[in-house]
Enzyme design. Structure first.
Site, mmCIF file in Angstrom:
data_model
loop_
_atom_site.group_PDB
_atom_site.id
_atom_site.type_symbol
_atom_site.label_atom_id
_atom_site.label_comp_id
_atom_site.label_asym_id
_atom_site.label_seq_id
_atom_site.Cartn_x
_atom_site.Cartn_y
_atom_site.Cartn_z
ATOM 1 N N HIS A 63 -3.629 -5.040 0.506
ATOM 2 C CA HIS A 63 -3.042 -5.612 1.725
ATOM 3 C C HIS A 63 -3.062 -7.138 1.669
ATOM 4 C CE1 HIS A 63 -2.416 -1.976 4.092
ATOM 5 N NE2 HIS A 63 -3.468 -1.505 3.447
ATOM 6 N N CYS A 108 0.840 -1.198 0.000
ATOM 7 C CA CYS A 108 0.000 0.000 0.000
ATOM 8 C C CYS A 108 0.877 1.250 0.000
ATOM 9 C CB CYS A 108 -0.981 -0.054 1.161
ATOM 10 S SG CYS A 108 -2.480 0.866 0.828
ATOM 11 N N GLU A 138 -1.447 -9.227 3.305
ATOM 12 C CA GLU A 138 -1.299 -9.863 4.627
ATOM 13 C C GLU A 138 -2.647 -10.252 5.223
ATOM 14 O OE1 GLU A 138 -0.897 -6.701 3.942
ATOM 15 O OE2 GLU A 138 -1.287 -5.352 5.628
HETATM 16 N N1 GLN Z 1 -1.936 6.598 3.051
HETATM 17 C C1 GLN Z 1 -2.027 5.908 1.813
HETATM 18 C C2 GLN Z 1 -3.378 6.090 1.163
HETATM 19 O O1 GLN Z 1 -4.305 6.469 1.818
HETATM 20 C C3 GLN Z 1 -1.729 4.448 1.991
HETATM 21 C C4 GLN Z 1 -2.722 3.752 2.852
HETATM 22 C C5 GLN Z 1 -2.240 2.422 3.333
HETATM 23 O O2 GLN Z 1 -1.057 2.136 3.292
HETATM 24 N N2 GLN Z 1 -3.135 1.600 3.818
HETATM 25 O O3 GLN Z 1 -3.534 5.854 -0.005
#
Ligand code: GLN
Length: 550
Positions: free
Chosen positions: A522, A380, A524
């Site tokens: 994600h 992410c 994970e």
């Molecule tokens: N802050 C980033 C976004 O909002 C990444 C979010 C995250 O890593 N879950 O896109």
């Protein structure tokens, strides 16, 4: 119709109710039954998405886009059953629904009370999907006696009373403290806790007692007698070296047997536990060790990255190595050379995160991994930073950055990011995207839940997954701008996964690097010990290969 197992806790919190429920779910599955696990949390927050990870641990996202408690992650890891929005509820959510109905006039002006209106709403929640599984395991958060928890306890008491006899079993977790001076495990707190439970009308059928030592027969009998449970329904839960020992250990202690007995089920098939035995064997007899630097922000509390830590363990299980993850706060090398902090690691992982703090350190970590051929896994925010890194240092766009930083920059009186490779895409909002009250994005629109992606044939990720169509869970607000694709691909950063409409970059990987992958989702959240996520398997394998080089 499902049989219900209610899991409550007493004496102190953090006894591992979620883990015990999850292990019991796995044991029932190993005997051929279908299960679903559910969490009822007494706190008044309407959903855990708004709670600080420092206080509450990670926000676990379901396929259907709910931001839930990390216990649902345990449930999924142990049972493989994908959690849904309807598997988690808080007092806040129940009250807010009841009050909304009251405002709508659904109660026709009657007086709204905890009993029956709030308890009815809880019982309605418990019944969702009752025809789908053999067993529904419902964990009540907190400890018996908590003021906020009372409506839940009252609701499960009524629920049991309203159903045919023998369809509900109550399992209560307590602590047996060891008093050194007396050289004894003490049963009194357990007795008091059960007394508290009985005073609200619930007689536990099974007691799971956390203890540092084996429970001597004499103490077991005493607990049984004073708490009015059968001696073989007093189950010891000793500390475990790995949480994945829980199904085997709980079985040895007779937990699944006691539960079936409490339901009056006889002749159930013996559980098939080979897969769990294999996992425990791999954990205890690894072929070596790899060191992974997790370069993030919420590094003080491992629970903030619970699923990530587990997914790394799963990658280790698949490769038969122990994964030693070390959590490094990226803000410590924002301005300096990261060498003293990153030297010696076999892999770098930059996990999800929010805000600008620490971003420059994460970018440096990506440079470090790219230049040295160290395996890099960006999740992410970690993918976004890898893209910014490539734009700055490979393409030469020195002003490359994320629009996420602009708010902080404006506060400091600085100019906004001149080359916003990572940007907020208004107008695309669709599917599971919902308005979240996330603490860092304060009511911002987030892309939440499962989305499909199409992978490029022959790419590293397509090989890892063994397919070109995947579905993964998201929780973010910003996206990588696809219009930079050509420039970046020329420097070796391939966009190997895109949303099916081709508008959103979902995966980048670096050509000519042993293992450099960034994902917008994600992974994970979907990794399980019995089914390790292919990207964690690949990353740990690359780290293992790297460790053999040095
Ligand atoms: N802050 C980033 C976004 O909002 C990444 C979010 C995250 O890593 N879950 O896109």
């Amino acid at each position: 119709m499902a049989r219900y197992i209610f899991v409550t806790g007493g004496v102190v919190s953090s006894l591992g109710k979620g883990l015990t429920a999850a292990a019991l779910g796995a044991l029932l599955q190993a005997r051929g039954y279908s299960v679903r696990l559910r969490k009822l949390d007494p706190y008044l927050n309407v959903d855990p998405g708004t709670m600080s990870p420092f206080e509450h641990g990670e926000v676990f996202v379901t396929d259907d886009g709910a931001e839930t408690d990390l216990d649902l992650g345990h449930y999924e890891r142990f049972t493989g059953v994908a959690a849904r929005r309807t598997d988690s509820v808080s007092s806040g959510r129940i009250y807010s629904d009841v009050l909304e109905r009251e405002r709508r006039g659904d109660y026709l002006g009657r007086t709204i009370q905890v009993i029956p209106h709030v308890t009815d709403a809880i019982k309605d929640f418990l019944r969702i999907g009752e025809d789908e599984v053999d067993f529904m395991l419902c964990e009540i958060g907190g400890t018996v006696g908590d003021i906020e928890g009372l409506p839940f306890f009252e609701a499960i008491r009524q629920f049991d009373n309203e159903r045919p006899r023998g369809e509900c079993v109550f399992m209560h977790l307590t602590l047996l403290p060891y008093v050194k001076a007396a050289g004894e495990l003490k049963t009194k707190p357990t007795q008091h806790s059960v007394k508290e439970l009985r005073s609200i009308g619930i007689q536990p059928d099974i007691l799971v007692c956390r203890s540092e030592y084996e429970i001597p027969e004499k103490e077991r009998e005493k607990i049984a007698r004073f708490c009015n449970v059968r001696p073989d329904a007093v189950i010891a839960a000793l500390d475990l070296a790995s949480i994945y020992e829980a199904p085997l250990k709980m079985h040895e202690e007779g937990l699944d047997h006691a539960v079936l007995e409490a339901f009056g089920i006889t002749g159930a098939p013996a559980p098939k536990l080979d897969a769990w035995q294999d996992i425990v064997d791999r954990i205890h007899n690894p072929d070596g060790e790899v060191r992974i630097a997790v370069v993030g922000k919420y590094t003080q509390l491992e629970d903030a990255y619970k699923s990530l830590a587990e997914a790394l363990t799963h990658g280790g299980i698949a490769n038969r190595v122990r994964v030693r993850a070390e959590w490094i706060d990226s803000s410590i090398f924002e301005k300096e050379n990261p060498a003293p902090h990153l030297d010696g690691f076999n892999g770098i992982l930059v996990p999800g995160g929010f805000g600008e703090r620490g971003a420059e350190g994460k970018i440096r970590a990506a440079t470090w991994a790219r230049e040295r051929g160290i395996p890099y896994f960006g999740i992410c925010l970690g993918m976004q930073m890898a893209v910014v890194e490539a734009a700055r240092n490979c393409v030469g766009l020195t002003g490359a950055g994320s629009e996420e930083w602009n708010e902080d920059r404006a506060e400091r009186g600085e100019d906004p990011v001149s080359e916003p490779l990572v940007y907020f895409m208004p107008g695309w909002v669709q599917g599971n995207a919902t308005v979240s009250g996330d603490r860092d994005n304060k009511g911002a629109t987030m892309r939440l839940g499962a989305f499909e992606a199409s992978l490029r044939e022959g790419s590293l990720v397509a090989d890892a997954y063994g397919t070109t169509t995947i579905s993964e869970r998201h929780r973010h607000r910003f996206e990588v701008d696809i219009s930079y694709r050509e420039q970046l691909e020329k420097t070796g950063l391939t966009f190997s996964g895109l949303s099916p409409d081709g508008r959103l970059p979902e995966i980048v990987e670096r050509h000519g690097h042993p293992w450099f992958v960034g994902v917008q989702f994600h992974p994970e959240l979907k990794s399980k010990p019995l089914e390790p996520h292919p990207l964690f398997v690949g990353f740990v394998k690359a780290a293992k290969d790297q460790s053999r080089l040095v």
